[in-house]
Scaffold this motif. Sequence first.
Motif, PDB file in Angstrom:
ATOM      1  N   GLY A   1     -40.802 -24.757  38.214  1.00 14.79           N
ATOM      2  CA  GLY A   1     -39.678 -23.870  37.654  1.00 14.79           C
ATOM      3  C   GLY A   1     -38.853 -23.210  38.538  1.00 14.79           C
ATOM      4  O   GLY A   1     -38.237 -22.131  38.227  1.00 14.79           O
TER       5      GLY A   1
ATOM      6  N   GLY B   1     -36.543 -24.439  40.359  1.00 10.37           N
ATOM      7  CA  GLY B   1     -35.349 -25.044  40.453  1.00 10.37           C
ATOM      8  C   GLY B   1     -35.044 -25.825  41.732  1.00 10.37           C
ATOM      9  O   GLY B   1     -33.999 -26.050  42.022  1.00 10.37           O
TER      10      GLY B   1
ATOM     11  N   VAL C   1     -37.955 -15.462  35.460  1.00 11.09           N
ATOM     12  CA  VAL C   1     -37.077 -16.485  35.778  1.00 11.09           C
ATOM     13  C   VAL C   1     -37.840 -17.787  35.592  1.00 11.09           C
ATOM     14  O   VAL C   1     -37.429 -18.673  34.872  1.00 11.09           O
ATOM     15  CB  VAL C   1     -36.394 -16.216  37.092  1.00 11.09           C
ATOM     16  CG1 VAL C   1     -35.383 -17.611  37.107  1.00 11.09           C
ATOM     17  CG2 VAL C   1     -35.378 -14.973  37.159  1.00 11.09           C
ATOM     18  N   ARG C   2     -38.919 -18.085  36.393  1.00  5.63           N
ATOM     19  CA  ARG C   2     -39.591 -19.216  36.547  1.00  5.63           C
ATOM     20  C   ARG C   2     -40.309 -19.644  35.246  1.00  5.63           C
ATOM     21  O   ARG C   2     -40.267 -20.642  34.459  1.00  5.63           O
ATOM     22  CB  ARG C   2     -40.735 -19.139  37.657  1.00  5.63           C
ATOM     23  CG  ARG C   2     -41.227 -20.131  38.125  1.00  5.63           C
ATOM     24  CD  ARG C   2     -42.245 -20.033  39.285  1.00  5.63           C
ATOM     25  NE  ARG C   2     -43.361 -21.126  38.896  1.00  5.63           N
ATOM     26  CZ  ARG C   2     -44.439 -20.567  38.950  1.00  5.63           C
ATOM     27  NH1 ARG C   2     -45.017 -19.417  38.884  1.00  5.63           N
ATOM     28  NH2 ARG C   2     -45.277 -21.580  38.652  1.00  5.63           N
TER      29      ARG C   2
ATOM     30  N   ALA D   1     -32.886 -28.968  40.256  1.00  7.67           N
ATOM     31  CA  ALA D   1     -31.736 -28.434  40.168  1.00  7.67           C
ATOM     32  C   ALA D   1     -30.767 -28.302  41.460  1.00  7.67           C
ATOM     33  O   ALA D   1     -29.581 -28.742  41.653  1.00  7.67           O
ATOM     34  CB  ALA D   1     -31.756 -27.287  39.247  1.00  7.67           C
TER      35      ALA D   1
ATOM     36  N   ASN E   1     -33.891 -18.483  44.391  1.00  2.00           N
ATOM     37  CA  ASN E   1     -32.988 -19.118  43.266  1.00  2.00           C
ATOM     38  C   ASN E   1     -33.208 -18.331  42.234  1.00  2.00           C
ATOM     39  O   ASN E   1     -33.448 -18.746  41.120  1.00  2.00           O
ATOM     40  CB  ASN E   1     -33.712 -20.295  43.259  1.00  2.00           C
ATOM     41  CG  ASN E   1     -32.669 -21.275  42.314  1.00  2.00           C
ATOM     42  OD1 ASN E   1     -31.515 -21.013  42.013  1.00  2.00           O
ATOM     43  ND2 ASN E   1     -33.199 -22.429  41.593  1.00  2.00           N
ATOM     44  N   ASN E   2     -32.895 -16.932  42.094  1.00  2.00           N
ATOM     45  CA  ASN E   2     -33.060 -16.338  40.962  1.00  2.00           C
ATOM     46  C   ASN E   2     -31.561 -16.000  40.227  1.00  2.00           C
ATOM     47  O   ASN E   2     -31.477 -15.734  39.035  1.00  2.00           O
ATOM     48  CB  ASN E   2     -33.481 -14.871  41.093  1.00  2.00           C
ATOM     49  CG  ASN E   2     -34.979 -14.931  41.753  1.00  2.00           C
ATOM     50  OD1 ASN E   2     -35.708 -15.291  40.949  1.00  2.00           O
ATOM     51  ND2 ASN E   2     -35.290 -14.238  42.832  1.00  2.00           N
TER      52      ASN E   2
ATOM     53  N   ARG F   1     -37.576 -20.753  32.640  1.00  2.89           N
ATOM     54  CA  ARG F   1     -37.275 -22.023  32.977  1.00  2.89           C
ATOM     55  C   ARG F   1     -38.471 -23.173  32.699  1.00  2.89           C
ATOM     56  O   ARG F   1     -37.906 -24.336  32.084  1.00  2.89           O
ATOM     57  CB  ARG F   1     -36.909 -22.365  34.489  1.00  2.89           C
ATOM     58  CG  ARG F   1     -35.811 -21.702  34.959  1.00  2.89           C
ATOM     59  CD  ARG F   1     -35.532 -21.710  36.726  1.00  2.89           C
ATOM     60  NE  ARG F   1     -34.450 -21.212  36.937  1.00  2.89           N
ATOM     61  CZ  ARG F   1     -34.176 -20.697  38.053  1.00  2.89           C
ATOM     62  NH1 ARG F   1     -35.087 -21.080  39.299  1.00  2.89           N
ATOM     63  NH2 ARG F   1     -33.196 -20.188  38.536  1.00  2.89           N
TER      64      ARG F   1
ATOM     65  N   SER G   1     -38.141 -23.509  28.770  1.00  2.62           N
ATOM     66  CA  SER G   1     -37.068 -24.226  28.268  1.00  2.62           C
ATOM     67  C   SER G   1     -37.023 -25.820  28.517  1.00  2.62           C
ATOM     68  O   SER G   1     -36.488 -26.622  27.892  1.00  2.62           O
ATOM     69  CB  SER G   1     -35.812 -23.685  29.121  1.00  2.62           C
ATOM     70  OG  SER G   1     -35.538 -23.838  30.648  1.00  2.62           O
ATOM     71  N   ARG G   2     -37.739 -26.137  29.610  1.00  2.00           N
ATOM     72  CA  ARG G   2     -37.793 -27.357  29.905  1.00  2.00           C
ATOM     73  C   ARG G   2     -38.753 -28.332  29.068  1.00  2.00           C
ATOM     74  O   ARG G   2     -38.830 -29.430  28.722  1.00  2.00           O
ATOM     75  CB  ARG G   2     -38.261 -27.840  31.252  1.00  2.00           C
ATOM     76  CG  ARG G   2     -39.662 -27.769  31.643  1.00  2.00           C
ATOM     77  CD  ARG G   2     -39.932 -27.974  33.028  1.00  2.00           C
ATOM     78  NE  ARG G   2     -41.259 -28.121  33.680  1.00  2.00           N
ATOM     79  CZ  ARG G   2     -41.741 -28.138  34.651  1.00  2.00           C
ATOM     80  NH1 ARG G   2     -40.905 -28.479  35.660  1.00  2.00           N
ATOM     81  NH2 ARG G   2     -43.099 -28.264  34.811  1.00  2.00           N
TER      82      ARG G   2
END
Length: 187
Positions: free
Chosen positions: A14, A16, A128-129, A19, A167-168, A132, A135-136
């Motif tokens: 998570g 990122g 944030v993690r 990405a 990566n926030n 993410r 959402s996956r």
Amino acid sequence: MNGGRLFYVMGPSGAGKDALLGYARERLGDSPASVLFAHRYITRPESAGGENHIALSLSEFAVRKAHGLFALDWDSHGCRYGVGIEIDTWLDAGCDVVMNGSRAHLSRAVKRYDGRLHLVVIHVDTAVRAARLASRGREAGEALAQRVAHAVEWTPPAGVPLTRIANNGTLAAAGETLVDLLVERST
């Protein structure tokens, strides 16, 4: 030191990583820099979402491992992961190689690539993690809570270069930081 460097990208699920690697791969696609991105062989169906990987059955993975076709391999979250020995050829040819690695199995990478390794740690705030990961759609409920709570303790090895990337925010902000690192180190 002869050859290229191995950029070993790490961070929790998570954070990122995939990405960011995709962003950097796209941005460096037409670059004169000799940066290659390793794909991973994973015993997870392609349809599971997430990174672009080569899906293998457990038996296919075992055959490749038995023939020494993985430079690095590990188990995590119920799957087997491997990075092919082609990265050794790329490094020996002078290319820099970027791979998505495992914090829990970092010691194996340090041993195999001593003097050629550059660690890249991606970190992200817990909220944030968690968003993410949710959402996956791979986990829900208690499984999702366990994945968010999962922490791997590790100590940066002495003498190995290390870059931390937050990566926030936007993908572009963190992605450009990674691209800048890769271009700076490959020139």
